[in-house]
Design a protein around this motif. Structure first.
Motif, short mmCIF file in Angstrom:
data_model
loop_
_atom_site.label_atom_id
_atom_site.label_comp_id
_atom_site.label_asym_id
_atom_site.label_seq_id
_atom_site.Cartn_x
_atom_site.Cartn_y
_atom_site.Cartn_z
N ILE A 183 46.31 27.11 44.33
CA ILE A 183 45.34 27.82 43.49
C ILE A 183 43.95 27.32 43.87
CG2 ILE A 183 44.56 28.28 41.13
CD1 ILE A 183 47.41 27.58 40.19
N ASP B 70 39.24 28.74 40.70
CA ASP B 70 40.09 29.40 39.71
C ASP B 70 40.73 28.37 38.77
OD1 ASP B 70 39.78 32.11 40.59
OD2 ASP B 70 41.04 31.63 42.32
N GLN C 136 38.28 27.24 36.27
CA GLN C 136 38.02 28.32 35.32
C GLN C 136 39.10 28.35 34.24
OE1 GLN C 136 35.47 31.21 36.25
NE2 GLN C 136 35.40 30.75 34.08
N VAL C 137 40.36 28.22 34.65
CA VAL C 137 41.45 28.24 33.68
C VAL C 137 41.39 26.99 32.80
CG1 VAL C 137 43.94 28.33 33.34
CG2 VAL C 137 42.90 29.64 35.21
N GLU D 200 39.05 27.09 29.93
CA GLU D 200 39.57 27.84 28.78
C GLU D 200 40.17 26.88 27.73
OE1 GLU D 200 39.30 31.08 28.42
OE2 GLU D 200 40.58 31.39 26.67
N LEU E 283 49.87 31.16 35.14
CA LEU E 283 49.02 32.34 35.26
C LEU E 283 49.00 32.85 36.71
CD1 LEU E 283 46.90 34.32 34.00
CD2 LEU E 283 45.15 32.69 34.68
N PHE E 284 48.88 31.92 37.64
CA PHE E 284 48.77 32.34 39.04
C PHE E 284 50.13 32.47 39.72
CE2 PHE E 284 44.38 31.52 38.41
CZ PHE E 284 43.76 32.39 39.27
N GLY E 285 51.15 31.87 39.11
CA GLY E 285 52.47 31.95 39.70
C GLY E 285 52.47 31.38 41.11
N ALA F 109 51.08 32.38 43.65
CA ALA F 109 50.11 33.30 44.20
C ALA F 109 49.92 33.18 45.70
CB ALA F 109 48.78 33.11 43.50
N ILE F 110 49.68 32.00 46.14
CA ILE F 110 48.82 31.93 47.29
C ILE F 110 49.50 31.40 48.53
CG2 ILE F 110 46.45 31.40 47.88
CD1 ILE F 110 47.16 32.28 44.81
N LEU G 2 40.01 35.07 29.77
CA LEU G 2 40.72 34.81 31.02
C LEU G 2 41.51 36.02 31.49
CD1 LEU G 2 42.34 31.28 31.19
CD2 LEU G 2 40.40 32.18 32.44
N TYR H 259 41.19 37.66 35.10
CA TYR H 259 42.30 37.69 36.05
C TYR H 259 43.24 38.86 35.76
CZ TYR H 259 40.62 33.05 37.30
OH TYR H 259 39.85 32.00 37.72
N LEU I 106 44.85 39.80 40.76
CA LEU I 106 45.84 38.85 41.26
C LEU I 106 46.68 39.47 42.38
CD1 LEU I 106 46.97 37.13 37.93
CD2 LEU I 106 45.41 36.25 39.67
N TYR J 52 44.69 39.43 45.47
CA TYR J 52 44.56 38.05 45.93
C TYR J 52 45.84 37.62 46.66
CZ TYR J 52 43.58 33.00 45.62
OH TYR J 52 43.36 31.67 45.90
N ARG J 53 46.97 37.98 46.06
CA ARG J 53 48.26 37.59 46.67
C ARG J 53 48.53 38.38 47.94
NH1 ARG J 53 50.43 38.06 40.91
NH2 ARG J 53 50.24 35.94 40.12
N CYS K 280 38.15 31.80 46.55
CA CYS K 280 38.82 31.93 45.26
C CYS K 280 39.37 33.34 45.07
CB CYS K 280 37.85 31.59 44.13
SG CYS K 280 36.52 32.79 43.94
N SER K 281 40.15 33.51 44.02
CA SER K 281 40.80 34.80 43.78
C SER K 281 39.77 35.92 43.60
CB SER K 281 41.68 34.70 42.54
OG SER K 281 40.90 34.39 41.40
N ARG L 173 30.63 33.33 38.30
CA ARG L 173 31.60 33.96 39.20
C ARG L 173 31.08 35.27 39.80
NH1 ARG L 173 36.57 31.52 38.49
NH2 ARG L 173 36.92 32.20 40.63
#
Lengths: 436, 170
Positions: free
Chosen positions: A368, A372, A375-376, A379, A430-432, A434-435, B4, B8, B13, B16-17, B65-66, B144
């Motif tokens: 991640i 990001d 940012q999370v 929160e 949230l991102f699972g 993802a990347i 959030l 997102y 997402l 991004y993926r 970043c995403s 952002r």
């Protein structure tokens, strides 16, 4: 954004702390006001994990500055009236506190007030560097330096034409010094951070300094990260210059320190010109005054210096050994608990041995992006730093565009680490996966 | 955690993926434009092939970043095959979508809000924005916005350079 999300209550195992953090936090108005706000359930408590960027200030520091402004503000080293003398006395008292704090041989003479560590290093480059460095000379730095200990030398090198050379790091974030003798050939100045602001690595500079001195080089130590968390002794460190900032060690912004050996300060030309730094001025020349004031042109940040003095009183009351013990314990706990929970999804840059590092943890988590991640975490009221941390050459060496950095100080405890861990898990879901 | 979720969105997402039009083009004939966000080290590289005033092909490289990467991906999809003039129009609309909301955050009086609303009516047609509207949530997070506009600034710069070169060779 205004509303934050409160994490479910976290049951931190009761841990024996070297410091009584809940007592310490009572001295910090920021935590008090934020904790007060939770009862109205609008904010989660703040989890401040960005002290490596800037620390918070205790009431003692704020009131020392306020008391100065309310009772005895006058310019220093000028008026003959009692109030001006009191102002000068408090300012110079702060100087000697700072000097004694780092065990300077001559605290009142060798301690120069600047704006911050960055200005301190620029001062050395522009005065000592400009006078002593010639084409063909070498300045030896490390690739883990903050831009503050790189760009001033790059600027001067572009002008004068000396060579810049760098010590590399191992994959574990330690300096490579096997070939130091060879690297020192032709070197006039060695500039090294005492503690990396990204990796947390503590650099043992006393042995490097001995070798540098034998080769005729002087040693500048960047103490911006080290001085706030470690017992600091310039004589044991064996350096010739030490730069650090007030705002990372409970003091206000706008005040920094350059310590240097008296003999070096005396032979250096002045930095900025103006009032305060002269003995005499004629139409065709001037005579600079004695050190340290020779380097302090213009009205200095008086209240800020007094605030830094109060910060040092506060730290000394706790004891720097205790501060170190506390940070080490927290960092060990963080490394163990994060590794245990996240396994291979989480990487912590820098030395694997907590005793080799200070209070910073640069984290890579599940691919991640740090931006990001931060940012999370925000929160959930968790403040960490995401970015290149003013160390782009080091980012390239690590092969990352940025890192997410959490850093601890005297007002953090195990619970803060647990909140960080919980917020990381939220980001993960949230991102699972993802990347790439 | 509505903020959030706004930021997102699933589309973001997803891009991004699985970034669209990821890769490089041969330069020349393609134009290569780099853009950096010094704040966080994000970088976007846009490769642009323009033929007959049309964006014949576009590829995106770089890392970040995403928000920066999904915005670049969404942009590449939106402008590929479009006339330069239509692409420029989209750049203007996208930036308006970002900055209108930015000024809304700063404004306090209802009068200012109304003015902003008018600007929005004039410039931004949400239907024309398509999937790009998913990036609207970014404006609640002022730091952002720079991430979201990074690739668009690169595209604008590339189109400027291509047009300048075309004009000077006339």
């Amino acid at each position: 954004m205004t509303s934050k999300t409160k994490l479910d209550s976290i049951d931190s195992t009761l841990q024996k702390e070297p410091l009584d953090v809940s007592e310490i936090r009572k001295d910090f108005p920021l935590f008090e006001s934020r904790e007060g706000a939770i009862s109205e359930s609008t904010h989660p408590p703040i989890t401040y994990l960005d002290s490596a960027a800037s620390s918070q200030q205790p009431r003692q520091v704020l009131s020392a500055m306020e008391s100065y402004y309310e009772t005895t503000h006058a310019n220093v080293h000028r008026g003959v009236y009692a109030m001006a003398e009191e102002s000068t006395r408090r300012f110079e008292e702060a100087r000697s506190k700072v000097g004694r704090f780092i065990n300077a041989p001559l605290p009142e003479v060798e301690t120069v007030f600047t704006k911050n560590a960055t200005e301190s290093i620029n001062l050395v480059a522009q005065t000592w560097g400009r006078r002593n460095l010639k084409p063909g000379d070498v300045v030896l730095l490390t690739i883990m330096e903050h831009h503050a200990n790189m760009v001033p030398w790059l600027m001067l090198a572009a002008e004068i034409g000396f060579e810049l050379r760098y010590l590399e790091i191992t994959d574990d974030g330690e300096l490579v010094i096997d070939d130091l003798e060879k690297k020192l050939e032709g070197v006039r100045l060695v500039g090294i951070t005492l503690m990396s602001n990204v990796l947390g690595t503590i650099n043992d500079i006393s042995s490097i300094a001995s070798m540098a001195h034998r080769n005729g080089a002087v040693v500048l130590a960047d103490g911006a990260q080290y001085v706030p968390g470690m017992p600091t002794d310039v004589q044991a460190l064996n350096c010739d210059f030490l730069a650090f900032s007030g705002h990372k060690m409970l003091g206000p912004t706008g005040i920094g320190v350059l310590w240097a050996r008296k003999s070096l300060l005396e032979e250096m030309p002045p930095f900025l010109g103006g009032g305060e730094m002269i003995d005499d001025v004629r139409l065709d020349g001037f005579m600079p005054t004695a050190v340290p004031w020779k380097f302090e042109a213009g009205t200095p940040p008086i209240a800020e210096a007094i605030g830094l003095g109060a910060a040092i009183d506060y730290l000394e009351k706790i004891g720097m050994d205790k501060v170190r013990e506390h940070e080490l314990k927290l960092v060990s706990y963080a490394m163990n608990s994060l590794k245990e929970r996240f396994g291979d999804d989480l990487t912590i840059h820098g030395p694997a041995d907590p005793s080799r590092r200070g209070g910073v943890l640069s984290i890579a988590y599940k691919g991640i992006h740090p931006h990001d991640l931060a940012q999370v975490l925000d929160e959930y009221g968790v403040c960490i730093r995401a970015g290149h941390h003013c160390a782009k050459p080091l980012m390239r060496r690590l092969g990352v565009p940025a890192t997410a950095r959490a850093s601890v100080y005297i007002y953090n405890d195990h619970h803060d680490i647990d909140v960080l861990s919980e917020a990381l898990a939220k980001a993960g879901s949230l991102f699972g996966d993802a990347i790439t | 955690m509505s903020g959030l979720e706004d930021l997102y969105r699933e589309i973001i997402l997803d891009h991004y993926r699985n970034p669209r039009n990821r890769g490089e083009l041969d330069t020349p004939p393609a134009k290569r434009i780099e853009a950096f966000n010094p704040l966080c080290g994000d970088e976007v590289v846009v490769y642009l092939n323009v033929e007959d005033d049309k964006i014949a092909d576009i590829k995106i490289a770089g890392q970040g970043c995403s928000i920066s990467q999904s915005s670049a991906s969404l942009m590449s999809q939106a402008v590929k095959g479009k006339d330069i003039s239509a692409a420029r129009e989209l750049i203007r609309s996208f930036k308006a979508m970002m900055s209108i909301h930015e000024s809304k955050l700063e404004s306090t009086s209802s009068e200012e809000l109304d003015e902003d609303q008018q600007v929005e009516d004039v410039v931004v047609n949400p239907e024309a924005m398509g999937e790009l509207a998913a990036l609207q949530g970014v404006v609640k997070f002022p730091v952002r916005i720079k991430c979201a506009t990074l690739s668009w600034n690169a595209l604008a710069q590339g189109l400027d350079e291509i047009e300048e070169e075309a004009n000077s060779s006339k």
